[in-house]
Design an enzyme around this catalytic site. Sequence first.
Site, PDB file in Angstrom:
ATOM      1  N   VAL A   1       3.678  -1.046   4.549  1.00 25.62           N
ATOM      2  CA  VAL A   1       2.797   0.310   4.956  1.00 25.62           C
ATOM      3  C   VAL A   1       3.362   1.228   5.052  1.00 25.62           C
ATOM      4  O   VAL A   1       4.628   1.666   5.428  1.00 25.62           O
ATOM      5  CB  VAL A   1       2.095   0.573   6.770  1.00 25.62           C
ATOM      6  CG1 VAL A   1       1.397   1.789   6.584  1.00 25.62           C
ATOM      7  CG2 VAL A   1       1.221  -0.936   6.186  1.00 25.62           C
TER       8      VAL A   1
ATOM      9  N   THR B   1       0.798  -1.136   0.109  1.00 31.61           N
ATOM     10  CA  THR B   1       0.166   0.281  -0.091  1.00 31.61           C
ATOM     11  C   THR B   1       0.816   1.936   0.027  1.00 31.61           C
ATOM     12  O   THR B   1       2.326   0.500   0.526  1.00 31.61           O
ATOM     13  CB  THR B   1      -1.062  -0.047   1.333  1.00 31.61           C
ATOM     14  OG1 THR B   1      -0.053   0.394   2.390  1.00 31.61           O
ATOM     15  CG2 THR B   1      -1.633  -1.206   1.458  1.00 31.61           C
TER      16      THR B   1
ATOM     17  N   VAL C   1       7.180  -2.089   6.969  1.00 26.53           N
ATOM     18  CA  VAL C   1       7.460  -0.359   7.255  1.00 26.53           C
ATOM     19  C   VAL C   1       7.507   0.233   5.607  1.00 26.53           C
ATOM     20  O   VAL C   1       9.674   0.039   5.065  1.00 26.53           O
ATOM     21  CB  VAL C   1       8.569   0.267   8.023  1.00 26.53           C
ATOM     22  CG1 VAL C   1       8.584   1.779   7.619  1.00 26.53           C
ATOM     23  CG2 VAL C   1       7.498  -0.403   9.275  1.00 26.53           C
ATOM     24  N   LYS C   2       7.579   1.081   5.039  1.00 27.37           N
ATOM     25  CA  LYS C   2       8.282   1.453   3.702  1.00 27.37           C
ATOM     26  C   LYS C   2       8.491   2.812   3.584  1.00 27.37           C
ATOM     27  O   LYS C   2       8.173   3.732   4.430  1.00 27.37           O
ATOM     28  CB  LYS C   2       6.362   1.717   2.933  1.00 27.37           C
ATOM     29  CG  LYS C   2       5.984   0.381   2.315  1.00 27.37           C
ATOM     30  CD  LYS C   2       5.131   0.641   0.827  1.00 27.37           C
ATOM     31  CE  LYS C   2       6.222   0.545  -0.106  1.00 27.37           C
ATOM     32  NZ  LYS C   2       4.788   1.200  -1.124  1.00 27.37           N
ATOM     33  N   LEU C   3      10.113   3.364   3.076  1.00 26.09           N
ATOM     34  CA  LEU C   3      10.328   4.238   3.468  1.00 26.09           C
ATOM     35  C   LEU C   3      11.466   4.826   2.499  1.00 26.09           C
ATOM     36  O   LEU C   3      11.727   3.321   1.546  1.00 26.09           O
ATOM     37  CB  LEU C   3      11.391   3.520   4.740  1.00 26.09           C
ATOM     38  CG  LEU C   3      11.054   3.899   5.877  1.00 26.09           C
ATOM     39  CD1 LEU C   3      12.751   3.160   6.235  1.00 26.09           C
ATOM     40  CD2 LEU C   3      10.609   5.680   6.737  1.00 26.09           C
TER      41      LEU C   3
END
Length: 219
Positions: free
Chosen positions: A60, A27, A86-88
């Site tokens: 996310v 997402t 976790v998307k960075l």
Amino acid sequence: MRIFLDTANVDEIRQAAKLGVVSGVTTNPSLAAKEGIGTQGGYKKAVLEIAEIVDGPVSVEVVSLEPEAMIEEGWGIAQWHTNVVVKLPSTPAGFQAMAHLSKEGVKINQTLCFSVNQALLGAQAGAVYVSPFVGRLDDEGHDGMALVADIAEIFKKHGISTQVLAASIRHPLHCVMAARAGAHVATIPFKVLTQMTHHPLTDVGLAKFTQDWQKVSKK
């Protein structure tokens, strides 16, 4: 190559899960906004629902821009569910947050990757996935899939464990090309997944089988 679904639409994820071919979900803020998920509370609720449907990684993305804020937000997101990744972003602040959070055991998806250099930095910072954006590079006149192939080849040559996740997939041929390029994962919109299930010869063949069987059963 595994298939992830690139959406925040829970109904689409539920339909796709029934096929038994989706092993994760990605997402981002744009996808969440598209579904009217505008607050962290609403986003968290949707992510938890997604995690109940698909037993696999759920990426996310943070919306903070400064490293300290990214770390704080990323750590909070990671506590939502054990499957959360976790998307960075591929920025100096993002790499700093990746290095910090990965050392704390947080799984990281390096997003908005548009070069081999960025991918190498993300791998060194501890990202589990690096996501080259194929379609967006194509839009700018570059060969997005060539980047996927370059990253996959270099990672394999040097024994880098970070997985290549082909993102910004626009059509079924992109999926074939990503597999050929050596991507570990392709994350695709629901529309593309639906297109992948269809072929006109399958429809013709099924209609012929049914017609022939009906002739026999009437005798």
